[in-house]
Motif scaffolding. Structure first.
Motif, PDB file in Angstrom:
ATOM      1  N   UNK A  61       0.651  -1.308  -0.108  1.00 48.24           N
ATOM      2  CA  UNK A  61       0.025  -0.132  -0.012  1.00 48.24           C
ATOM      3  C   UNK A  61       0.902   1.062   0.043  1.00 48.24           C
ATOM      4  N   UNK A  62       1.855   1.222   0.769  1.00 46.15           N
ATOM      5  CA  UNK A  62       2.883   2.480   0.865  1.00 46.15           C
ATOM      6  C   UNK A  62       3.458   2.682  -0.470  1.00 46.15           C
ATOM      7  N   UNK A  63       3.978   1.463  -1.129  1.00 50.61           N
ATOM      8  CA  UNK A  63       4.659   1.800  -2.506  1.00 50.61           C
ATOM      9  C   UNK A  63       3.557   2.195  -3.534  1.00 50.61           C
ATOM     10  N   UNK A  64       2.443   1.748  -3.515  1.00 48.89           N
ATOM     11  CA  UNK A  64       1.386   2.047  -4.398  1.00 48.89           C
ATOM     12  C   UNK A  64       1.067   3.654  -4.364  1.00 48.89           C
ATOM     13  N   UNK A  65       0.757   3.936  -2.881  1.00 44.13           N
ATOM     14  CA  UNK A  65       0.489   5.520  -2.769  1.00 44.13           C
ATOM     15  C   UNK A  65       1.609   6.424  -3.359  1.00 44.13           C
ATOM     16  N   UNK A  66       2.823   5.735  -3.016  1.00 44.23           N
ATOM     17  CA  UNK A  66       3.839   6.618  -3.244  1.00 44.23           C
ATOM     18  C   UNK A  66       4.103   6.845  -4.925  1.00 44.23           C
ATOM     19  N   UNK A  67       3.832   5.566  -5.625  1.00 44.06           N
ATOM     20  CA  UNK A  67       3.676   5.693  -7.089  1.00 44.06           C
ATOM     21  C   UNK A  67       2.786   6.649  -7.419  1.00 44.06           C
ATOM     22  N   UNK A  68       1.592   6.369  -6.835  1.00 41.91           N
ATOM     23  CA  UNK A  68       0.206   7.495  -7.256  1.00 41.91           C
ATOM     24  C   UNK A  68       0.838   8.972  -7.070  1.00 41.91           C
ATOM     25  N   UNK A  69       1.244   9.316  -5.977  1.00 43.40           N
ATOM     26  CA  UNK A  69       1.755  10.575  -5.780  1.00 43.40           C
ATOM     27  C   UNK A  69       2.791  11.009  -6.857  1.00 43.40           C
ATOM     28  N   UNK A  70       3.834  10.274  -7.148  1.00 43.98           N
ATOM     29  CA  UNK A  70       4.960  10.772  -8.172  1.00 43.98           C
ATOM     30  C   UNK A  70       4.222  10.723  -9.421  1.00 43.98           C
ATOM     31  N   UNK A  71       3.413  10.230  -9.690  1.00 44.46           N
ATOM     32  CA  UNK A  71       2.634  10.214 -11.146  1.00 44.46           C
ATOM     33  C   UNK A  71       1.833  11.608 -11.152  1.00 44.46           C
ATOM     34  N   UNK A  72       1.084  11.644 -10.135  1.00 47.20           N
ATOM     35  CA  UNK A  72       0.290  13.041 -10.094  1.00 47.20           C
ATOM     36  C   UNK A  72       1.066  14.211 -10.038  1.00 47.20           C
ATOM     37  N   UNK A  73       2.393  14.204  -9.590  1.00 46.19           N
ATOM     38  CA  UNK A  73       3.285  15.325  -9.627  1.00 46.19           C
ATOM     39  C   UNK A  73       3.584  15.464 -11.028  1.00 46.19           C
ATOM     40  N   UNK A  74       4.065  14.346 -11.537  1.00 40.46           N
ATOM     41  CA  UNK A  74       4.573  14.414 -12.990  1.00 40.46           C
ATOM     42  C   UNK A  74       3.736  15.026 -13.980  1.00 40.46           C
ATOM     43  N   UNK A  75       2.385  14.432 -13.647  1.00 41.17           N
ATOM     44  CA  UNK A  75       1.510  14.925 -14.698  1.00 41.17           C
ATOM     45  C   UNK A  75       1.117  16.199 -14.439  1.00 41.17           C
ATOM     46  N   UNK A  76       1.317  16.808 -13.227  1.00 38.34           N
ATOM     47  CA  UNK A  76       0.855  18.276 -13.275  1.00 38.34           C
ATOM     48  C   UNK A  76       2.200  18.982 -13.702  1.00 38.34           C
ATOM     49  N   UNK A  77       3.423  18.435 -13.930  1.00 31.21           N
ATOM     50  CA  UNK A  77       4.254  19.438 -14.362  1.00 31.21           C
ATOM     51  C   UNK A  77       4.626  19.022 -15.831  1.00 31.21           C
ATOM     52  N   UNK A  78       3.729  18.333 -16.503  1.00 34.83           N
ATOM     53  CA  UNK A  78       3.761  18.058 -18.099  1.00 34.83           C
ATOM     54  C   UNK A  78       3.302  19.296 -18.816  1.00 34.83           C
ATOM     55  N   UNK A  79       4.159  19.742 -19.733  1.00 31.71           N
ATOM     56  CA  UNK A  79       3.789  21.042 -20.274  1.00 31.71           C
ATOM     57  C   UNK A  79       4.109  22.511 -19.543  1.00 31.71           C
ATOM     58  N   UNK A  80       4.817  22.273 -18.470  1.00 35.63           N
ATOM     59  CA  UNK A  80       4.983  23.482 -17.773  1.00 35.63           C
ATOM     60  C   UNK A  80       6.429  24.033 -18.078  1.00 35.63           C
ATOM     61  N   UNK A  81       7.185  23.444 -19.002  1.00 36.31           N
ATOM     62  CA  UNK A  81       8.288  23.762 -19.458  1.00 36.31           C
ATOM     63  C   UNK A  81       8.425  24.777 -20.672  1.00 36.31           C
TER      64      UNK A  81
END
Ligand SMILES: [Zn+2]
Length: 119
Positions: A16-36
């Motif tokens: 569960x810990x690993x999955x929540x971390x993976x979800x958090x990282x993906x959300x972060x990456x997804x938010x950063x897409x196109x911001x450069x």
């Protein structure tokens, strides 16, 4: 050999810990897409694509997290090793391979034919 529930619990909590971390990282990456900086339409299409893939992966992982929570709950209630469909033992081997399984192999196969199940 009897199932070691403490081990199963630890495995589930770690998963569960690993999955929540993976979800958090993906959300972060997804938010950063196109911001450069400036994007052309090909970049934008590409980012949309990536964003959709990450959303899909997060949905899938969120479903898994819910199954893990259910499994932890079932451990607390003493129901962990019992199939939710037929009440027969799920089997230690199966639970070791798939710690969040809710159904025995037979029920799982039957359920798969009628509706979608995740484990
Ligand atoms: Zn069953």
């Amino acid at each position: 050999m009897a199932m070691n529930l403490e081990n199963a619990k630890e495995t589930l909590i770690q998963m569960k810990r690993d999955l929540l971390e993976a979800i958090r990282q993906r959300s972060e990456q997804s938010n950063e897409l196109g911001r450069d900086g400036a994007q052309d339409s090909a970049d934008e299409a590409n980012n949309d694509n990536l964003r959709n893939i990450m959303i899909e992966m997060n949905d899938r992982d969120s479903r898994k997290v819910r199954l893990i929570e259910l499994a932890l709950d079932r451990i607390e209630k003493g129901e962990y090793e019992t199939c939710m469909e037929c009440g027969e033992p799920i089997g230690t081997e199966r639970l070791e391979y798939r710690p969040f399984a809710r159904y025995c192999r037979d029920c799982k196969e039957e359920l798969e034919q009628s509706k979608e199940v995740d484990d």
